[in-house]
Design a protein around this motif. Structure first.
Motif, PDB file in Angstrom:
ATOM      1  N   LEU A   4       0.850  -1.192   0.000  1.00  0.00           N
ATOM      2  CA  LEU A   4       0.000   0.000   0.000  1.00  0.00           C
ATOM      3  C   LEU A   4       0.884   1.239   0.000  1.00  0.00           C
ATOM      4  O   LEU A   4       1.878   1.306   0.731  1.00  0.00           O
ATOM      5  N   HIS A   5       0.506   2.213  -0.805  1.00  0.00           N
ATOM      6  CA  HIS A   5       1.123   3.536  -0.783  1.00  0.00           C
ATOM      7  C   HIS A   5       0.066   4.500  -0.237  1.00  0.00           C
ATOM      8  O   HIS A   5      -0.911   4.807  -0.904  1.00  0.00           O
ATOM      9  N   LEU A  20       4.882   4.091   2.894  1.00  0.00           N
ATOM     10  CA  LEU A  20       4.974   3.008   1.923  1.00  0.00           C
ATOM     11  C   LEU A  20       5.033   1.673   2.653  1.00  0.00           C
ATOM     12  O   LEU A  20       5.841   1.485   3.571  1.00  0.00           O
ATOM     13  N   ILE A  21       4.175   0.751   2.226  1.00  0.00           N
ATOM     14  CA  ILE A  21       4.047  -0.556   2.870  1.00  0.00           C
ATOM     15  C   ILE A  21       4.288  -1.655   1.847  1.00  0.00           C
ATOM     16  O   ILE A  21       3.698  -1.642   0.757  1.00  0.00           O
ATOM     17  N   ARG A  22       5.168  -2.572   2.198  1.00  0.00           N
ATOM     18  CA  ARG A  22       5.396  -3.747   1.354  1.00  0.00           C
ATOM     19  C   ARG A  22       5.278  -5.002   2.210  1.00  0.00           C
ATOM     20  O   ARG A  22       5.859  -5.078   3.295  1.00  0.00           O
ATOM     21  N   ASP A  23       4.509  -5.959   1.713  1.00  0.00           N
ATOM     22  CA  ASP A  23       4.309  -7.231   2.432  1.00  0.00           C
ATOM     23  C   ASP A  23       3.879  -6.998   3.870  1.00  0.00           C
ATOM     24  O   ASP A  23       4.324  -7.688   4.797  1.00  0.00           O
ATOM     25  N   GLY A  24       3.016  -6.004   4.072  1.00  0.00           N
ATOM     26  CA  GLY A  24       2.445  -5.762   5.387  1.00  0.00           C
ATOM     27  C   GLY A  24       3.345  -5.073   6.368  1.00  0.00           C
ATOM     28  O   GLY A  24       3.004  -4.967   7.552  1.00  0.00           O
ATOM     29  N   VAL A  25       4.495  -4.558   5.906  1.00  0.00           N
ATOM     30  CA  VAL A  25       5.456  -3.893   6.782  1.00  0.00           C
ATOM     31  C   VAL A  25       5.730  -2.480   6.268  1.00  0.00           C
ATOM     32  O   VAL A  25       5.853  -2.266   5.051  1.00  0.00           O
ATOM     33  N   ILE A  26       5.827  -1.515   7.181  1.00  0.00           N
ATOM     34  CA  ILE A  26       6.160  -0.150   6.795  1.00  0.00           C
ATOM     35  C   ILE A  26       7.631  -0.099   6.398  1.00  0.00           C
ATOM     36  O   ILE A  26       8.515  -0.432   7.200  1.00  0.00           O
ATOM     37  N   MET A  38       0.951  -0.300  -7.606  1.00  0.00           N
ATOM     38  CA  MET A  38       0.685  -0.530  -6.185  1.00  0.00           C
ATOM     39  C   MET A  38      -0.596   0.180  -5.776  1.00  0.00           C
ATOM     40  O   MET A  38      -0.843   1.322  -6.184  1.00  0.00           O
ATOM     41  N   PRO A  39      -1.448  -0.462  -4.960  1.00  0.00           N
ATOM     42  CA  PRO A  39      -2.640   0.231  -4.456  1.00  0.00           C
ATOM     43  C   PRO A  39      -2.243   1.523  -3.749  1.00  0.00           C
ATOM     44  O   PRO A  39      -1.290   1.553  -2.958  1.00  0.00           O
ATOM     45  N   THR A  40      -2.983   2.592  -4.034  1.00  0.00           N
ATOM     46  CA  THR A  40      -2.673   3.910  -3.477  1.00  0.00           C
ATOM     47  C   THR A  40      -3.925   4.485  -2.822  1.00  0.00           C
ATOM     48  O   THR A  40      -5.027   4.379  -3.359  1.00  0.00           O
ATOM     49  N   GLU A  41      -3.748   5.080  -1.663  1.00  0.00           N
ATOM     50  CA  GLU A  41      -4.852   5.719  -0.941  1.00  0.00           C
ATOM     51  C   GLU A  41      -4.431   7.118  -0.517  1.00  0.00           C
ATOM     52  O   GLU A  41      -3.278   7.345  -0.142  1.00  0.00           O
ATOM     53  N   ASP A  42      -5.384   8.056  -0.571  1.00  0.00           N
ATOM     54  CA  ASP A  42      -5.161   9.404  -0.057  1.00  0.00           C
ATOM     55  C   ASP A  42      -5.752   9.482   1.344  1.00  0.00           C
ATOM     56  O   ASP A  42      -6.945   9.259   1.536  1.00  0.00           O
TER      57      ASP A  42
END
Length: 397
Positions: A4-5, A20-26, A38-42
Motif C-alpha cells: 500500500l502507498h 509506503l508498505i510492502r508485504d504488510g510492513v512499513i 501498487m494500491p494507493t490511498e489518499d
C-alpha cells in the motif's frame, strides 16, 4: 500481507508525508514517489496512529445486535455473575456470533489487537472458549485476538474448574485469568497457589481481575507479590481493574505501585466510572506497564459501553480528570502502545520496520483526535484497508 502507498497523512500527528508498505510492513515514511501498480490511498491529511488495543474485554458477553436486554437486578458482583452464567444460553447469547459482533466493531473503530477474557465454568465447560476461538479464526487478517482462560465464577468453590482451566491452556488459550481470591473464592491462598501452579506448568502469563478495594485489595496484591517473586514471574503477571490502587490512603497505594513497578506487574484499567480506579498518571510516572480495555459492553451486567477504544480513552481521561493536551495524548498512548507493552507485541508502531497495523484519526492535533467523536476514516491491518468510516469489510452476523 499486502502492499500500500498511503499519501497525505500525518504519522503520530507530525508533518504531512506518505507511508509506503510492502508485504504488510512499513518500509518508508516521507515523501514517497509514485509506485506504479501498487494500491494507493489518499489519507486526507488525517493523523496515522498505531492500531488501538483493547487489552481487557469480554467478547463472549455482549448482547450487541440482539434485542434490548432489560436489566432490573441488583448491582452486586456475585449476583451478576450467577445470573449471566445460568441464563446466557436461554437469552440466545451465542458465543461465536456475539464475539464476532464485538470484535468486528472494535476493528471498524481502529483496533488491531484484543485480549479477551472468556468465561470457563462447570456449567458451560469450554464451549464459550470454543465459540470465541471460531471468531479468532474467522477474523484472521482483520484483528488479532488473544484468549484468557477466565474462571468468572471462581476457582476453589466450583470443583472441576481447575481441570477446565488446565485443558483450556493446553488447547489455545494464551493467558490464565483469575478473579477476586478473597471476594469470590474466600480462599486467597488456595486460588493463588492454583493459578501460579497452572501458569508455571503451561508457561503462560496471568491476568487476574481484582475488584477488591481498600485494605482487602491491598492484602491480595501483597499475596500476589510474594508468589511472583517465588515463581520468578516478574513481567508475567497482570492485574486488571486494580481498584485498590485508587484507595484514599495514597501513601499505601504509592507503596503498592512501587512494588508493582519493581516486579514489572502490568495494570489493566477500564476507568470504571462507578469505582475507585488507579491513577494512570501515577502508574506512568512509576514506570508501570499499563494498558486499557472497554471491558464488557452492553451485556447482562449493564447497558453501557461501545466497541471503540477511542470512546474508552475519553472515559479513562474523564475519570482521571485529564485536561491538558499532553495528558490527552497519554490517553491515546494508553489504548495503543500501553496495550502493546502489556501484551508484548513485536514490531508495533508507526515506524519503519513495524507491522502496518494502524488507524487514521480525525483531528487538528492528537489531543483533538481524542476528544473529537468521529468514525475512523480508514483502518489498515497488515497493509490492507479493512475498514472505512466505521464500517468493516467483514459484515456483522
Amino acid at each position: 500481507m499486502h502492499d500500500l502507498h498511503l499519501k497525505n497523512v500525518r504519522p503520530l500527528g507530525e508533518a504531512n508525508c506518505d507511508i509506503l508498505i510492502r508485504d504488510g510492513v512499513i518500509v518508508e515514511i516521507g515523501k514517497v514517489a509514485d509506485q506504479p501498480g501498487m494500491p494507493t490511498e489518499d489519507g486526507g491529511n488525517a493523523i496515522v496512529w498505531p492500531g488501538l488495543i483493547d487489552a481487557h474485554t469480554h467478547l463472549d458477553k455482549t448482547t450487541w445486535g440482539m434485542g434490548w436486554h432489560e436489566n432490573n437486578r441488583e448491582a452486586v458482583l456475585r449476583s451478576r455473575i450467577d445470573f449471566e452464567r445460568e441464563n446466557r444460553i436461554a437469552l440466545g447469547m451465542d458465543p461465536h456470533i456475539q464475539s464476532m459482533r464485538h470484535a468486528i466493531g472494535l476493528a471498524a473503530n481502529g483496533a488491531s489487537h484484543i485480549r479477551s477474557h472468556v468465561d470457563i465454568d462447570t456449567t458451560h465447560g469450554l464451549s464459550l472458549v470454543e465459540g470465541v476461538e471460531r471468531t479468532r479464526e474467522a477474523l484472521k487478517g482483520i484483528i488479532d485476538i488473544e484468549l484468557v482462560a477466565f474462571p468468572q465464577s471462581g476457582v476453589m468453590g466450583r470443583p472441576g474448574t481447575v481441570e477446565l482451566l488446565d485443558a483450556a491452556l493446553a488447547n489455545g488459550c494464551e493467558v490464565l485469568g483469575g478473579i477476586d481470591p478473597c471476594g469470590i473464592d474466600r480462599d486467597p491462598k488456595g486460588q493463588l497457589d492454583v493459578l501460579f501452579d497452572l501458569a508455571v506448568k503451561h508457561g503462560v502469563d496471568v491476568d487476574i481481575h481484582l475488584h477488591e478495594v481498600g485494605d482487602l485489595g491491598a492484602f491480595t496484591m501483597e499475596l500476589i507479590f510474594e508468589r511472583v517473586r517465588a515463581n520468578g514471574m516478574q513481567g508475567r503477571f497482570g492485574i486488571s481493574h486494580a481498584f485498590a490502587l485508587g484507595m484514599s490512603d495514597t501513601v499505601r497505594a504509592g507503596k503498592l505501585i512501587d512494588e508493582i513497578a519493581e516486579l514489572d506487574i502490568a495494570i489493566l484499567t477500564t476507568g470504571a466510572p462507578s469505582a475507585t480506579v488507579p491513577s494512570v498518571k501515577r502508574l506512568r510516572e512509576a514506570g508501570v506497564r499499563t494498558g486499557a480495555g472497554c471491558d464488557g459492553i452492553r451485556d447482562t451486567w449493564g447497558p453501557w459501553g461501545q466497541p471503540d477504544m477511542m470512546d474508552r480513552a475519553r472515559i479513562i481521561g474523564m475519570k482521571n480528570a485529564v485536561r491538558s493536551d499532553i495528558d490527552l495524548r497519554h490517553m491515546l498512548e494508553l489504548v495503543s502502545q500501553g496495550g502493546a507493552d502489556v501484551m508484548r507485541l513485536e514490531n508495533y508502531g508507526v515506524k519503519v520496520g513495524a507491522k502496518a497495523d494502524f488507524t487514521l484519526l480525525v483531528g487538528e492535533t492528537v489531543a483533538h483526535s481524542v476528544v473529537e467523536i468521529a468514525p475512523r476514516p480508514m483502518v489498515v491491518k497488515g497493509g490492507r484497508v479493512i475498514a472505512r468510516n466505521g464500517t468493516c469489510i467483514v459484515d456483522m452476523p
